[in-house]
Design an enzyme around this catalytic site. Structure first.
Site, PDB file in Angstrom:
ATOM      1  CE  LYS A  52      -3.803  -2.506   2.096  1.00 51.93           C
ATOM      2  NZ  LYS A  52      -4.628  -2.847   3.242  1.00 51.93           N
ATOM      3  CD  GLN A  96      -3.451  -4.517   6.266  1.00 50.64           C
ATOM      4  OE1 GLN A  96      -3.589  -3.458   5.655  1.00 50.64           O
ATOM      5  NE2 GLN A  96      -3.806  -5.675   5.745  1.00 50.64           N
ATOM      6  CG  ASP A 119      -9.610  -0.347   4.604  1.00 53.32           C
ATOM      7  OD1 ASP A 119      -9.265  -0.806   3.508  1.00 53.32           O
ATOM      8  OD2 ASP A 119      -8.929  -0.436   5.641  1.00 53.32           O
TER       9      ASP A 119
HETATM   10  N1  GUN Z   1      -6.748  -7.016   5.872  1.00 51.07           N
HETATM   11  C1  GUN Z   1      -7.015  -7.763   4.787  1.00 51.07           C
HETATM   12  N2  GUN Z   1      -7.558  -7.024   3.809  1.00 51.07           N
HETATM   13  C2  GUN Z   1      -7.656  -5.764   4.297  1.00 51.07           C
HETATM   14  C3  GUN Z   1      -8.138  -4.545   3.758  1.00 51.07           C
HETATM   15  O1  GUN Z   1      -8.618  -4.444   2.617  1.00 51.07           O
HETATM   16  N3  GUN Z   1      -8.038  -3.470   4.576  1.00 51.07           N
HETATM   17  C4  GUN Z   1      -7.547  -3.545   5.833  1.00 51.07           C
HETATM   18  N4  GUN Z   1      -7.512  -2.429   6.559  1.00 51.07           N
HETATM   19  N5  GUN Z   1      -7.091  -4.661   6.357  1.00 51.07           N
HETATM   20  C5  GUN Z   1      -7.143  -5.762   5.591  1.00 51.07           C
END
Ligand code: GUN
Length: 283
Positions: A52, A96, A119
């Protein structure tokens, strides 16, 4: 033989569109900043978080990185989120998942300002999606809509069957397909006669979380099949929830794993960060 839906190529297109938009914003003196928080050091999460941050750098979005120790308390994490909610320079906040067991995921998701919820997990974002109001949409299902549209798959009037009802994929996926005027069926672990239902799908979206679960016996001739799963098999090779070799003989189009849905999630996160500017300007 099925057409391959190239998520790698389409995600690159979207990232490049974001890059252009960011450059335009920069000319107007507007910069975009994403705050990324990771609690603990789960190796898979570290890989996602790094990807990211790399995508932000590629596009020209600033990223603030918070790597907090496993022992961080819920109160400490909430205090950081509140500080970032208040910071004008921060456009997006991402925690996350999963968070360590002593922290309540729901409380954390609810603490992020819906205006910075890139998100799309906040109840207000999900509610807005449900009733067709502006708001952030969960990145993986939003990415699947982009894959379908950019490969010219007609959605309106089609029967879409979603396997899986998670808050992150299945449920928002069903809402998005409904918004695109599909007729939607959501199936899950308690569904009876799954195969009979999936065989009716013009568009089959598989997020069941079981390696190679869906083979050609689940698929109607000419269906479009989208595979959300990602697993590592015995030979350390990646595979999805769909038995690709079996289904490609019967589907009209299919996403591969890797290189299908996976790369779309980060591309849509970047798009959400770019879109956050206009969403935050509407007050
Ligand atoms: N953990 C697995 N996929 C995601 C996601 O799309 N966003 C976040 N914040 N955590 C994750």
């Amino acid at each position: 033989m099925a057409e391959l839906i190239d998520g790698k190529m389409i995600s690159t297109l979207i990232k490049d569109e974001c890059k252009e938009k960011v450059a335009e914003y920069k000319k107007q003196g507007i910069s975009i900043c994403l705050a990324v928080i990771q609690v603990g050091n789960d190796p898979a999460s570290s890989v996602y978080v790094n990807n990211k941050k790399k995508a932000c750098a590629y596009i020209g979005i600033d990223s603030l990185s918070y790597e907090l120790p496993e022992e961080t308390t819920q109160e400490e994490l909430l205090a950081l989120i509140e500080e970032l909610n208040q910071k004008k320079e921060v456009n997006g906040i991402l925690v996350q998942l999963p968070v360590p067991k002593h922290i309540d995921e729901k409380t954390i998701i609810n603490a992020i300002s819906p205006k910075k919820d890139v998100d799309g997990f906040h109840p207000q974002s999900v509610g807005s999606l449900c009733i067709g109001q502006p708001g952030f949409v969960s990145c993986t299902p939003a990415g699947i809509i982009e894959l379908l549209k950019r490969t010219n798959v007609d959605i309106s009037g089609k029967h879409c069957v979603v396997i899986g009802r998670s808050n992150i994929v299945g449920k928002p996926m069903a809402l998005l397909m409904l918004r695109e005027n599909a007729t939607v069926t959501v199936t899950h672990s308690k569904t009876k006669n799954l195969k009979e239902i999936t065989k009716q799908a013009d568009i089959l979206i598989v997020a069941i979380g079981k390696p190679k679960f869906v083979n050609s016996s689940y698929v109607k001739d000419g269906a479009v099949v989208i595979d959300v799963g990602i697993h590592r098999n015995e030979d350390n090779k990646l595979c999805g929830d769909v038995d690709f070799e079996s289904v490609k003989t019967i589907a009209s189009a299919i996403t591969p794993v890797p290189g299908g849905v996976g790369p779309m999630t980060i591309a849509m996160l970047m798009k959400n960060c770019v879109d956050s500017v206009s969403l935050q300007q509407e007050n």
